[in-house]
Design a protein around this motif. Structure first.
Motif, PDB file in Angstrom:
ATOM      1  N   ARG A  24       0.851  -1.184   0.000  1.00  0.00           N
ATOM      2  CA  ARG A  24       0.000   0.000   0.000  1.00  0.00           C
ATOM      3  C   ARG A  24       0.882   1.228   0.000  1.00  0.00           C
ATOM      4  N   ARG A  25       0.254   2.343  -0.172  1.00  0.00           N
ATOM      5  CA  ARG A  25       1.004   3.586  -0.194  1.00  0.00           C
ATOM      6  C   ARG A  25       1.635   3.823   1.185  1.00  0.00           C
ATOM      7  N   GLN A  26       2.885   4.256   1.183  1.00  0.00           N
ATOM      8  CA  GLN A  26       3.540   4.562   2.441  1.00  0.00           C
ATOM      9  C   GLN A  26       3.375   6.043   2.713  1.00  0.00           C
ATOM     10  N   LYS A  30       2.670   6.794   8.688  1.00  0.00           N
ATOM     11  CA  LYS A  30       2.694   5.347   8.838  1.00  0.00           C
ATOM     12  C   LYS A  30       4.101   4.838   9.117  1.00  0.00           C
ATOM     13  N   THR A  31       5.075   5.423   8.480  1.00  0.00           N
ATOM     14  CA  THR A  31       6.423   4.862   8.603  1.00  0.00           C
ATOM     15  C   THR A  31       7.230   5.514   9.710  1.00  0.00           C
ATOM     16  N   ALA A  33       8.606   6.223  13.451  1.00  0.00           N
ATOM     17  CA  ALA A  33       8.812   5.300  14.565  1.00  0.00           C
ATOM     18  C   ALA A  33       7.678   5.414  15.570  1.00  0.00           C
ATOM     19  N   PHE A  34       7.304   4.273  16.133  1.00  0.00           N
ATOM     20  CA  PHE A  34       6.156   4.241  17.034  1.00  0.00           C
ATOM     21  C   PHE A  34       6.475   4.921  18.354  1.00  0.00           C
ATOM     22  N   GLU A  35       5.723   5.946  18.667  1.00  0.00           N
ATOM     23  CA  GLU A  35       5.894   6.577  19.976  1.00  0.00           C
ATOM     24  C   GLU A  35       4.538   6.921  20.555  1.00  0.00           C
ATOM     25  N   THR A  40       7.431  12.118  16.748  1.00  0.00           N
ATOM     26  CA  THR A  40       8.748  11.676  17.203  1.00  0.00           C
ATOM     27  C   THR A  40       9.664  12.858  17.440  1.00  0.00           C
TER      28      THR A  40
END
Lengths: 113, 351
Positions: A24-26, A30-31, A33-35, A40
Motif C-alpha cells: 500500500r502507499r507509504q 505510517k512509517t 517510529a512508534f511513539e 517523534t
C-alpha cells in the motif's frame, strides 16, 4: 550445510511477506517510529537518544569475565590429570579474579540506580 | 565414494528432519502459552480455530496467526538503517537453529550395519560449540533495536543485550562443574555417564544457576524487562511487522526449546530412561524402537522445561532492572565461582 538450511528458513521468513503481503502507499505518519502517537522527537538517522553508560561498562566487564570462563573450561577438561597441582593453581587464579571482582564491586560499576 | 554419498544423504536427512521439528516448536508453544494461563485463570483461551467441524482445542490458532502474519504488509520505519533492519531477524533465527545441531536426540540408530548418531554433528566439543553459538543471539537483538531508530526499540535492545551478556557468565561458569565431574565436552558421553544417577543429583547448585540463567538468556518472564509491555511497548521488535516479527518469535521459541533440551541432556539424563541401560533397551526392543524411545524421552523432558517457562511466566512478577543486574553479578557470579571450587575440592578429596 545446516547453516545453509537454517539461513534459508530465516531468509524465507524475511522476504516472504515482501512477495505475498500487500503493497500500500507509504505515508509519513505510517512509517514514522512508534511513539504512542506523539510526534517523534528524534527522527533523523544518526541522531540518537542518550543512553546510560552503564550498558557499556557491563559489556566491558562481560568480556573480562568471559575470558576467565574460557580458561576455566580448559582447566576443567584437564582437571583429572592435574591432581592437587590443578586445584592449588585454580585457587590462586580465582583469588586474583575475586580481587578484581571486589574492586569492580567497590568502584560501583555494578550499581544501577 | 558410496560411503561418502550415504554420509551426505544421512546428514541432509537429519538436517531436514531437525529443521522440520524445530519449525513446529513455536506454533505449539504459542498455543500452550495461551491455553496454559487460560487453564490457570479459569478462562477458555483460543479454542475456536479448527479444521472443518473439528475444533481440536484451538490447536490451529497459531497456524492461522502465522498465515495472517505472512499476508501482512511490511513496513520499514523512516530513519531506520535498512540493511541492518533486514538482517537482524535473520541473525536471530540462524544461531537458534544452529545450536540444535549439537544436541544428541537419541541413542545411535543401527540400520543395515550403519551406525547413525542422532545429532546432526557429533562434536567432541559439543559443549563449547553450544555456548559459543548461543551467545551470538545477542547480536540479533542489539542490531534490531539499534537499526529501528525508535526509542522503545533502542532501550529494549540495550536492556536485553546487557542482560544476556551478564547472564552469559554465570551460565558458562555453572556448566564447569559438569565438565569437572564427567571430564568431557562430548554431550553424548555426558548422557551415557548419567545412566543411574542424573547430573542434577551430582551438581544441584549448577542446575539452579543454569535454570535461572536459562530464563534470563531467552528474555523470558520474570526477566523480560527487554519487552516489558507496560513501559516499552514491545521492546526490540516494536518496529517489526509481518514475517520479520514472526522470525523473532521463531528464534525465541527455538532457543527456549534448545536450552530445554540442553538442560535435560546435562542434568536429567538426556535420552536415557532412568535405571534402564541403553544396551538392554536396544536388545529387547531393537535399535529402531530404542532410538524412538530415546527421542520420546528427551522430548518429554524438554517439554517439562517448556511448560516450566510458561508456568513461571504466569506465577512470578517481573523483576526490576537493577535487581536483575544485582542478581546476576552479585549473587549468581560469586555463587558459580564458589560452586566450581567446592566441586573441584570434593572431587579431589573423594577420588
Amino acid at each position: 550445510m545446516f547453516f545453509v538450511v537454517a539461513g534459508t528458513v530465516g531468509l524465507a521468513l524475511n522476504v516472504l511477506s515482501r512477495f505475498v503481503g500487500p503493497r500500500r502507499r507509504q505515508s509519513a505518519t505510517k512509517t514514522e517510529a512508534f511513539e504512542c502517537g506523539v510526534p517523534t522527537a528524534v527522527s533523523r538517522f544518526g541522531r540518537r537518544e542518550k543512553v546510560s553508560i552503564k550498558y557499556y561498562v557491563t559489556a566491558l566487564l562481560f568480556i573480562l569475565f568471559d575470558v576467565e570462563a574460557v580458561f576455566l573450561f580448559l582447566w576443567a577438561k584437564v582437571f583429572r590429570s592435574l591432581g592437587w597441582f590443578g586445584i592449588v593453581e585454580i585457587f590462586i587464579f580465582l583469588l586474583v579474579l575475586i580481587f578484581g571482582y571486589i574492586y569492580v564491586l567497590k568502584s560501583g560499576a555494578l550499581e544501577w540506580e | 565414494m558410496t560411503a561418502e554419498l550415504t554420509e551426505l544423504a544421512l546428514a541432509l536427512g537429519k538436517i531436514i528432519l531437525l529443521t522440520a521439528m524445530l519449525v513446529q516448536v513455536p506454533p505449539i508453544m504459542i498455543w500452550v502459552e495461551r491455553r496454559g494461563p487460560a487453564l490457570m485463570q479459569r478462562r477458555r483461551g483460543p479454542n475456536r480455530v479448527g479444521l472443518f467441524k473439528w475444533r481440536l482445542w484451538g490447536l490451529l490458532q497459531s497456524l492461522a496467526d502465522a498465515i495472517k502474519l505472512i499476508f501482512k504488509e511490511e513496513i520499514v520505519p523512516v530513519g531506520a538503517h535498512r540493511q541492518l533492519f533486514q538482517l537482524a531477524p535473520l541473525l536471530g533465527v540462524v544461531p537458534a537453529f544452529l545450536i540444535a545441531a549439537a544436541i544428541p536426540f537419541g541413542p545411535p540408530l543401527v540400520i543395515a550395519g550403519l551406525t547413525i548418531p542422532l545429532a546432526v554433528v557429533q562434536l567432541d566439543v559439543g559443549f563449547l560449540y553450544i555456548l559459543a553459538i548461543s551467545s551470538l543471539g545477542v547480536y540479533s537483538i542489539a542490531i534490531a533495536g539499534w537499526a529501528a531508530n525508535s526509542k522503545y526499540a533502542l532501550l529494549g535492545s540495550l536492556r536485553a543485550a546487557a542482560q544476556m551478556l551478564s547472564y552469559e557468565i554465570p551460565l558458562g561458569l555453572s556448566l564447569i562443574p559438569i565438565v569437572l565431574i564427567y571430564g568431557t565436552f562430548d554431550l553424548n558421553e555426558i548422557v551415557l555417564a548419567q545412566g543411574t544417577l542424573w547430573g542434577f543429583c551430582k551438581a544441584p547448585v549448577s542446575f539452579v544457576i543454569f535454570l535461572v540463567c536459562m530464563f534470563a538468556e531467552t528474555n523470558r518472564a520474570p526477566f523480560d524487562m527487554a519487552e516489558g509491555e507496560a513501559e516499552l511497548v514491545a521492546g526490540f521488535h516494536t518496529e517489526y511487522g509481518s514475517t520479520k516479527f514472526a522470525a523473532f518469535f521463531l528464534a525465541e521459541y527455538v532457543a527456549m526449546f534448545v536450552l530445554s533440551c540442553l538442560a535435560a541432556t546435562l542434568f536429567f539424563g538426556g535420552w536415557q530412561l532412568p535405571f534402564i541401560s541403553p544396551t538392554l533397551l536396544s536388545e529387547t526392543l531393537g535399535s529402531v524402537m530404542a532410538t524412538l524411545c530415546g527421542v520420546a524421552v528427551l522430548l518429554l523432558k524438554a517439554a517439562f522445561f517448556m511448560w516450566l517457562f510458561v508456568w513461571v511466566r504466569w506465577t512470578l512478577p517481573r523483576f526490576r532492572y537493577d535487581r536483575l543486574m544485582a542478581l546476576g553479578w552479585k549473587f549468581l557470579l560469586p555463587l558459580a565461582l564458589a560452586n566450581i571450587l567446592v566441586t573441584a575440592l570434593l572431587l579431589t578429596l573423594t577420588w
